[in-house]
Design a protein around this motif. Structure first.
Motif, PDB file in Angstrom:
ATOM      1  N   ASN A 163      36.559 -74.953  25.680  1.00  0.00           N
ATOM      2  CA  ASN A 163      36.152 -73.682  25.077  1.00  0.00           C
ATOM      3  C   ASN A 163      36.165 -72.546  26.079  1.00  0.00           C
ATOM      4  N   SER A 164      36.533 -72.846  27.304  1.00  0.00           N
ATOM      5  CA  SER A 164      36.273 -71.843  28.329  1.00  0.00           C
ATOM      6  C   SER A 164      37.396 -70.826  28.416  1.00  0.00           C
ATOM      7  N   VAL A 165      37.151 -69.770  29.160  1.00  0.00           N
ATOM      8  CA  VAL A 165      38.186 -68.789  29.466  1.00  0.00           C
ATOM      9  C   VAL A 165      38.629 -69.045  30.905  1.00  0.00           C
ATOM     10  N   VAL A 166      39.688 -68.365  31.290  1.00  0.00           N
ATOM     11  CA  VAL A 166      40.377 -68.804  32.487  1.00  0.00           C
ATOM     12  C   VAL A 166      39.537 -68.649  33.762  1.00  0.00           C
ATOM     13  N   LEU A 196      44.100 -70.464  28.512  1.00  0.00           N
ATOM     14  CA  LEU A 196      44.759 -69.151  28.566  1.00  0.00           C
ATOM     15  C   LEU A 196      44.758 -68.500  27.183  1.00  0.00           C
ATOM     16  N   TRP A 197      44.995 -69.317  26.153  1.00  0.00           N
ATOM     17  CA  TRP A 197      44.997 -68.779  24.790  1.00  0.00           C
ATOM     18  C   TRP A 197      43.609 -68.243  24.429  1.00  0.00           C
ATOM     19  N   ASN A 198      42.549 -69.009  24.765  1.00  0.00           N
ATOM     20  CA  ASN A 198      41.178 -68.513  24.544  1.00  0.00           C
ATOM     21  C   ASN A 198      40.986 -67.164  25.213  1.00  0.00           C
ATOM     22  N   THR A 199      41.486 -67.052  26.432  1.00  0.00           N
ATOM     23  CA  THR A 199      41.284 -65.824  27.190  1.00  0.00           C
ATOM     24  C   THR A 199      42.027 -64.655  26.549  1.00  0.00           C
ATOM     25  N   THR A 247      31.050 -70.342  22.271  1.00  0.00           N
ATOM     26  CA  THR A 247      32.074 -69.851  21.347  1.00  0.00           C
ATOM     27  C   THR A 247      32.762 -68.616  21.924  1.00  0.00           C
ATOM     28  N   ILE A 248      33.992 -68.389  21.452  1.00  0.00           N
ATOM     29  CA  ILE A 248      34.720 -67.188  21.870  1.00  0.00           C
ATOM     30  C   ILE A 248      34.033 -65.946  21.294  1.00  0.00           C
ATOM     31  N   PHE A 298      30.695 -63.242  34.519  1.00  0.00           N
ATOM     32  CA  PHE A 298      29.293 -63.604  34.486  1.00  0.00           C
ATOM     33  C   PHE A 298      28.850 -64.130  33.120  1.00  0.00           C
ATOM     34  N   TRP A 299      29.187 -63.383  32.072  1.00  0.00           N
ATOM     35  CA  TRP A 299      28.737 -63.759  30.737  1.00  0.00           C
ATOM     36  C   TRP A 299      29.357 -65.086  30.296  1.00  0.00           C
ATOM     37  N   PRO A 300      30.669 -65.277  30.462  1.00  0.00           N
ATOM     38  CA  PRO A 300      31.228 -66.600  30.150  1.00  0.00           C
ATOM     39  C   PRO A 300      30.580 -67.714  30.967  1.00  0.00           C
TER      40      PRO A 300
END
Lengths: 312, 272
Positions: B219-222, B69-72, B136-137, B208-210
């Motif tokens: 490293n992922s987003v939600v 969640l923080w990454n997102t 990477t973010i 799509f891009w993530p």
């Protein structure tokens, strides 16, 4: 037009020439960040994709792309997969139109007289699907439509119907994905129509009523024609982007199956690109899609100019 | 033929109640399933008999959900900031000056939304790999640092800005950048807020891009976290619904607080 560019209105043959060229440069400094991003990440890649579409390449860093001319295109056009995907793309688009345009238009016309807090509450609620993340929508609908324990099938069973394999039946799966895609849009489109409808000058409707027009005649001859810009805009959006919006659901819920029944052209490009690693096929398909949708966009824009009725 | 206004109002309410239920019920069903103990997940009762936070405890256990969640949040905030800044600068260039190439720049920006991402995904992927942006973010933010709709909405907002004020600032000797920062931006708070909301929500929901770029779950987003989760815990519905609820919470909270602005910003800038 009274404020022409400073750069061109300055006298040119003066010793201040360097400053003038600097000034002519100024707007480009402001444009640079946005343009750089779009050029580096959209336009140059578009050209590179065009180039790649004439090569065979498996995307591994050490392998060399091999020039194959128009082979990728010829192979694609003869491939049953591609034909199926094109048909499916049309089905997605056609299936989506009632949900993104038809139903919202009818609902907006039927509920135009609602006012006050109730209307605001409805508006607040019907908009929610639009902001729900596509993948969340996919997960939630996968649960609601689950074959064994999903609510929809439990209800069907309790009313004595057979259960439906919403995502497993090749005859049904595509329409399930169309429904999920459309579910996100219905409320939003309804609000757009409602906004356009409330902007119609009430004196037109009043005048028609004075002349004895029925409410159906008012809808047919006044309100729908004046809503035509919105109708055309939403239709254009659906035709251009409907198949793209469905991508998430295809990837998350069916993987293009069962029996490739839910594969559309965008999913096919994804499969060629990142599942079978054939960059040439993927980009060739991409070029064909880009070309076709570009033409469709031009035709639609021309139609919009011709058909839309503006109140001016 | 004539139906009384009351009957018609009643019918209108019915239609709207039906549509509202259709819109909100799946979200409600997600939230209520997330509070069910395992024994109750398959029940068709409308709410859990014995609500529990067990599913949330398990989500935190099996998935680094707070990190994700923080990454997102980082990704969406950075994307929003970048899109607003590049949008403001580009819009200002197009409004402030009339110059050779200006129309071309304008159409290059406007037409970029016609290019489907799937068409350029392979070159983008290759470029991101080369730049070391994989997983990477920053890699999620950089290609989205400018958005056509942000430029166009801000352009339309600035065009409505009174010319005389801009001229007066110039007479006072303010440069174009100072005019933008001190005169134009403070008066464009509403459109800037509206564009920011839209950028944030679409960045948060980006899929799509993530999906292409991210490899490791930490490293992922939600959105991608949910996708991983769905393929791993496929039919653990309580768990999945708890994860999906957590993933939606920030956006739903924003909506709860800023409902009118959210709806209006979507309606002003179209569907994308």
């Amino acid at each position: 037009m009274s404020h022409t560019a400073i750069a061109t209105s300055m006298p040119i043959a003066t010793p201040r020439l360097p400053r003038i060229t600097l000034r002519a440069f100024e707007p480009w400094l402001y444009l640079a960040p946005a343009l750089a991003v779009l050029i580096v990440w959209t336009y140059v890649p578009l050209l590179e994709a065009f180039e790649l579409s004439f090569y065979q390449w498996n995307m591994l860093p050490r392998s060399q792309p091999r020039y194959v001319g128009f082979d990728n295109y010829l192979n694609l056009l003869n491939l049953p997969d591609m034909q199926q995907a094109v048909i499916n793309t049309v089905l997605y688009t056609v299936g989506l139109l009632p949900l993104s345009v038809g139903v919202p238009l009818v609902v907006a016309l039927l509920t135009a007289q609602l006012t006050g807090p109730a209307r605001n509450l409805y508006r607040g609620l019907i908009f929610v699907p639009m902001i729900v993340a596509p993948i969340v929508a996919a997960i939630v609908w996968r649960w609601l439509l689950n074959e064994d324990h999903g609510l929809a099938n439990q209800w069907l069973r309790s009313f004595g119907f057979d259960t439906i394999g919403f995502l497993r039946d090749p005859d049904v799966a595509l329409w399930t994905l169309v429904w999920i895609t459309g579910w996100k849009l219905i409320g939003f489109s309804t609000l757009l129509f409602a906004a356009a409808d409330s902007a119609i000058n009430p004196s037109y409707i009043e005048a028609a009523r004075m002349d004895g027009a029925t409410s159906w005649q008012i809808v047919r001859d006044i309100r729908v024609p004046l809503l035509s810009p919105t109708i055309l805009l939403l239709s254009l959006m659906t035709v251009l982007f409907g198949a793209q919006w469905s991508f998430v659901y295809i990837n998350a819920l069916t993987g293009g199956g069962p029996l490739r029944s839910t594969t559309n052209v965008y999913y096919l490009m994804w499969e060629y690109g990142f599942k079978t690693m054939s960059a040439g096929w993927s980009t060739a398909a991409g070029m064909l899609v880009f070309l076709v949708f570009g033409l469709v966009a031009l035709v639609c824009l021309a139609l919009m100019k011709k058909l839309a009725v503006y109140d001016d | 033929m004539t139906t009384s206004p009351n009957t018609r109002r009643f019918a209108a309410h019915l239609v709207m109640i039906g549509l509202s239920a259709l819109a909100i019920f799946p979200v409600y069903w997600m939230v209520q399933t997330s509070f069910r103990p395992e024994s109750e997940v398959f029940s068709t009762a409308l709410w859990p008999a014995t609500p529990t936070l067990e599913n949330y405890r398990r989500v935190i256990e099996v998935m680094p959900i707070f990190g994700i969640l923080w990454n997102t949040v980082l990704m969406a905030a950075a994307t929003t900031a970048a899109q607003v800044v590049t949008g403001l600068l580009a819009a200002w260039a197009l409004v402030r000056w009339r110059f050779p190439g200006g129309r071309l720049a304008h159409s290059l920006i406007a037409l970029s939304w016609l290019v489907p991402f799937q068409v350029v995904m392979i070159p983008n992927y290759v470029l991101a790999t080369r730049l070391g942006l994989l997983d990477t973010i920053a890699g999620l933010v950089v290609p989205n640092a400018a958005a056509a709709f942000a430029v166009l909405v801000l352009y339309n907002a600035m065009r409505g800005f009174p010319r005389e004020v801009v001229e007066a600032a110039r007479m006072d000797g303010a440069g174009s950048l100072r005019t933008l920062i001190e005169v134009v931006i403070p008066n464009l708070r509403a459109p800037i807020a509206s564009v920011s909301i839209l950028c944030f929500i679409s960045a948060w929901n980006e899929y799509f891009w993530p999906l292409l770029l991210i490899r490791k779950i930490e490293n992922s987003v939600v959105q991608i976290g949910l996708q991983f989760f769905m393929s791993q815990e496929g039919n653990d519905w309580g768990l999945l619904m708890a994860a999906a609820t957590l993933a939606s919470l920030p956006i739903l909270l924003i909506y709860l607080v800023l409902q009118r602005q959210v709806v209006e910003s979507f309606m002003k800038s179209g569907i994308r």
